[in-house]
Design a protein around this motif. Structure first.
Motif, short mmCIF file in Angstrom:
data_model
loop_
_atom_site.label_atom_id
_atom_site.label_comp_id
_atom_site.label_asym_id
_atom_site.label_seq_id
_atom_site.Cartn_x
_atom_site.Cartn_y
_atom_site.Cartn_z
N ILE A 74 0.91 -1.19 -0.17
CA ILE A 74 0.12 0.07 -0.12
C ILE A 74 1.00 1.20 0.05
O ILE A 74 1.84 1.41 0.67
CB ILE A 74 -0.84 0.07 1.22
CG1 ILE A 74 -1.78 -1.12 1.20
CG2 ILE A 74 -1.74 1.20 1.28
CD1 ILE A 74 -2.66 -1.35 2.46
N MET A 75 0.57 2.35 -0.90
CA MET A 75 1.47 3.45 -1.07
C MET A 75 0.40 4.65 -1.02
O MET A 75 -0.54 4.50 -1.69
CB MET A 75 2.48 3.20 -1.87
CG MET A 75 1.80 3.40 -3.41
SD MET A 75 3.25 3.56 -4.49
CE MET A 75 4.22 2.11 -4.40
N GLY A 76 0.97 5.74 -0.72
CA GLY A 76 0.30 7.01 -0.99
C GLY A 76 0.35 7.50 -2.45
O GLY A 76 1.29 7.05 -2.99
N ARG A 77 -0.32 8.41 -2.90
CA ARG A 77 -0.26 8.94 -4.29
C ARG A 77 0.91 9.43 -4.56
O ARG A 77 1.60 9.52 -5.55
CB ARG A 77 -1.38 9.84 -4.64
CG ARG A 77 -1.07 10.17 -6.13
CD ARG A 77 -2.52 10.88 -6.51
NE ARG A 77 -2.27 11.65 -7.65
CZ ARG A 77 -3.28 12.24 -8.23
NH1 ARG A 77 -4.42 12.44 -7.99
NH2 ARG A 77 -2.97 13.12 -9.51
N ASN A 78 1.63 10.31 -3.63
CA ASN A 78 2.84 10.98 -3.81
C ASN A 78 3.90 9.97 -3.92
O ASN A 78 5.04 10.48 -4.44
CB ASN A 78 3.17 11.90 -2.41
CG ASN A 78 2.22 13.16 -2.24
OD1 ASN A 78 1.23 13.25 -2.98
ND2 ASN A 78 2.47 13.86 -1.47
N PRO A 105 0.56 -6.90 -6.45
CA PRO A 105 -0.41 -6.04 -6.39
C PRO A 105 -0.13 -4.83 -5.55
O PRO A 105 0.47 -4.85 -4.21
CB PRO A 105 -1.73 -6.49 -5.70
CG PRO A 105 -1.68 -8.21 -6.17
CD PRO A 105 -0.21 -8.37 -6.06
N VAL A 106 -0.09 -3.52 -5.89
CA VAL A 106 0.23 -2.53 -5.23
C VAL A 106 -1.09 -1.74 -5.10
O VAL A 106 -1.57 -1.25 -6.25
CB VAL A 106 1.36 -1.45 -5.77
CG1 VAL A 106 1.54 -0.36 -5.03
CG2 VAL A 106 2.36 -2.47 -5.88
N GLU A 133 -8.94 2.09 4.92
CA GLU A 133 -9.69 0.94 5.36
C GLU A 133 -9.91 0.09 4.11
O GLU A 133 -9.48 -1.36 4.11
CB GLU A 133 -10.84 1.10 6.18
CG GLU A 133 -10.53 1.87 7.63
CD GLU A 133 -10.46 2.97 7.43
OE1 GLU A 133 -10.67 3.81 6.55
OE2 GLU A 133 -10.44 3.81 8.48
N SER A 134 -10.37 0.56 3.20
CA SER A 134 -10.75 -0.02 1.89
C SER A 134 -9.53 -0.60 1.17
O SER A 134 -9.42 -1.80 0.88
CB SER A 134 -11.26 0.68 0.75
OG SER A 134 -11.54 0.09 -0.39
N ALA A 135 -8.05 0.23 1.14
CA ALA A 135 -6.99 -0.22 0.72
C ALA A 135 -6.63 -1.60 1.55
O ALA A 135 -6.26 -2.35 0.76
CB ALA A 135 -6.12 0.75 0.80
N LEU A 136 -6.67 -1.53 2.64
CA LEU A 136 -6.30 -2.49 3.64
C LEU A 136 -7.07 -3.91 3.28
O LEU A 136 -6.41 -4.95 3.09
CB LEU A 136 -6.27 -2.20 4.93
CG LEU A 136 -5.66 -3.01 5.96
CD1 LEU A 136 -4.07 -3.52 5.56
CD2 LEU A 136 -5.47 -2.76 7.45
N ASP A 137 -8.29 -3.73 3.20
CA ASP A 137 -9.18 -4.91 3.04
C ASP A 137 -8.71 -5.51 1.60
O ASP A 137 -8.70 -6.73 1.63
CB ASP A 137 -10.63 -4.52 3.05
CG ASP A 137 -11.01 -4.06 4.44
OD1 ASP A 137 -10.56 -4.41 5.29
OD2 ASP A 137 -12.15 -3.32 4.35
N GLN A 138 -8.48 -4.74 0.71
CA GLN A 138 -8.07 -5.15 -0.91
C GLN A 138 -6.83 -5.65 -0.74
O GLN A 138 -6.58 -6.80 -1.18
CB GLN A 138 -8.31 -4.02 -1.97
CG GLN A 138 -9.65 -3.30 -1.97
CD GLN A 138 -9.59 -2.43 -3.23
OE1 GLN A 138 -9.35 -2.72 -4.14
NE2 GLN A 138 -10.38 -1.03 -2.63
N ALA A 139 -6.02 -5.29 0.05
CA ALA A 139 -4.56 -5.80 0.33
C ALA A 139 -4.66 -7.26 0.82
O ALA A 139 -3.84 -7.85 0.64
CB ALA A 139 -3.59 -4.69 0.74
N ARG A 149 2.85 -4.79 2.89
CA ARG A 149 3.84 -3.74 3.46
C ARG A 149 3.19 -2.21 3.20
O ARG A 149 2.85 -2.05 2.06
CB ARG A 149 5.16 -3.85 2.62
CG ARG A 149 6.18 -2.71 2.89
CD ARG A 149 7.67 -3.16 2.70
NE ARG A 149 8.59 -2.04 2.37
CZ ARG A 149 9.64 -2.10 1.91
NH1 ARG A 149 10.17 -3.32 1.55
NH2 ARG A 149 10.62 -0.97 2.19
N ILE A 150 3.25 -1.38 4.12
CA ILE A 150 2.81 0.06 4.15
C ILE A 150 4.15 0.55 3.49
O ILE A 150 5.03 0.98 4.21
CB ILE A 150 2.37 0.74 5.38
CG1 ILE A 150 1.13 -0.37 5.95
CG2 ILE A 150 1.65 1.92 5.02
CD1 ILE A 150 -0.11 -0.56 4.90
#
Length: 215
Positions: A74-78, A105-106, A133-139, A149-150
Motif C-alpha cells: 500500500i502506498m500514497g499517491r505522492n 499488487p500495489v 480501510e478499503s485499501a487494507l481490505d483489498q490488500a 507492506r505499507i
C-alpha cells in the motif's frame, strides 16, 4: 501469520522521513535520498537496480528481510508520483520504469479514479479512492497468507499508525540531520497507541529500530 508492516522506512536523526519540495528531480524531497544511503549500499538494493556487489552485513540483512514474504503493498499517491489533482492522462506510470520492484499488487491511495495499471514482473497498481480501510481490505485479499507492506510516504504511514493497523515497523535511523521535512512521528503518541520498541541494532550505516504493537 500475515502481518501489516513497514520495512526499511528510513528517518533522519531529527525524525524526518522525507525532505521538502518533492519533484521529478527529487522524488524523496530535497536531500531525501540521504536518508537511504545505508540501503543503497546493500546487496539487496543494488541487485534490485541491476547493479553488482553491495554490502552483506547487518544493513543487508534488514534490506533483504524488507522485501521478503510480501503479498501486497500500500502506498500514497505522492509515493507513486509527483502528479497532483485529477489525472491529466495516464502517461505517468511511476518512478521505476517498466518493471517496478514490487512484483505483487500495489494499492495506491488517491482521491481521483484511474483504472488498474499492469506492469512487467507481476506488479499491478490499483488506485483506491475510498480510504485507507478499503485499501487494507483489498490488500488482505490480494496478499493471502503473505505480509502487506505499507510503503509510504510519511502521511500514509502516519494514517495507518493512528488507526493502529500496523503490526510492526522497521525504522532505520540514518546519521543525517535534515532540519526540515515531513516528521514521521510528530503528534503521534505511539505508546498510547500500543506500540513499543522491541529491538535496536546498530548496522554499518544506520541504527535499526523494530517497533511492534502489543506485547
Amino acid at each position: 501469520m500475515s502481518k501489516v508492516r513497514v520495512s526499511a522506512f528510513s528517518i533522519s536523526a531529527d525524525g524526518y522521513g522525507a525532505g521538502i519540495e518533492q519533484s521529478l528531480e527529487d522524488p524523496l524531497g530535497r536531500r531525501g535520498e540521504e536518508l537511504h544511503g545505508w540501503a543503497f549500499e546493500t546487496q539487496t538494493f543494488r541487485t534490485m537496480f541491476g547493479q553488482d556487489g553491495g554490502s552483506t552485513g547487518i544493513d543487508e540483512g534488514y534490506a533483504a528481510r524488507s522485501m521478503a514474504g510480501l503479498g501486497a503493498w500500500i502506498m500514497g499517491r505522492n509515493m507513486f508520483g509527483p502528479v497532483r489533482g485529477p489525472w491529466p492522462n495516464h502517461d505517468w506510470k511511476g518512478w521505476w520504469g517498466p518493471n517496478p520492484p514490487y512484483h505483487v499488487p500495489v494499492f495506491v491511495l488517491t482521491h481521483h479514479e484511474r483504472p488498474p495499471l499492469a506492469m512487467e514482473g507481476g506488479t499491478v497498481f490499483h488506485f483506491v479512492t475510498d480510504g485507507i480501510e478499503s485499501a487494507l481490505d483489498q490488500a488482505r485479499v490480494a496478499a493471502g497468507a503473505r505480509d502487506i507492506r505499507i510503503g509510504g510516504g510519511v502521511e500514509t504511514v502516519r494514517q495507518y499508525l493512528a488507526a493502529q493497523a500496523i503490526d510492526e515497523l522497521h525504522i532505520p535511523v540514518s546519521p543525517v540531520l535534515l532540519g526540515k521535512g515531513e516528521a514521521l512521528f510528530a503528534g503521534l503518541d505511539l505508546a498510547a497507541l500500543g506500540y513499543r520498541v522491541a529491538r535496536q541494532e546498530a548496522g554499518e550505516n544506520a541504527v535499526h529500530l523494530t517497533i511492534v504493537r502489543g506485547d
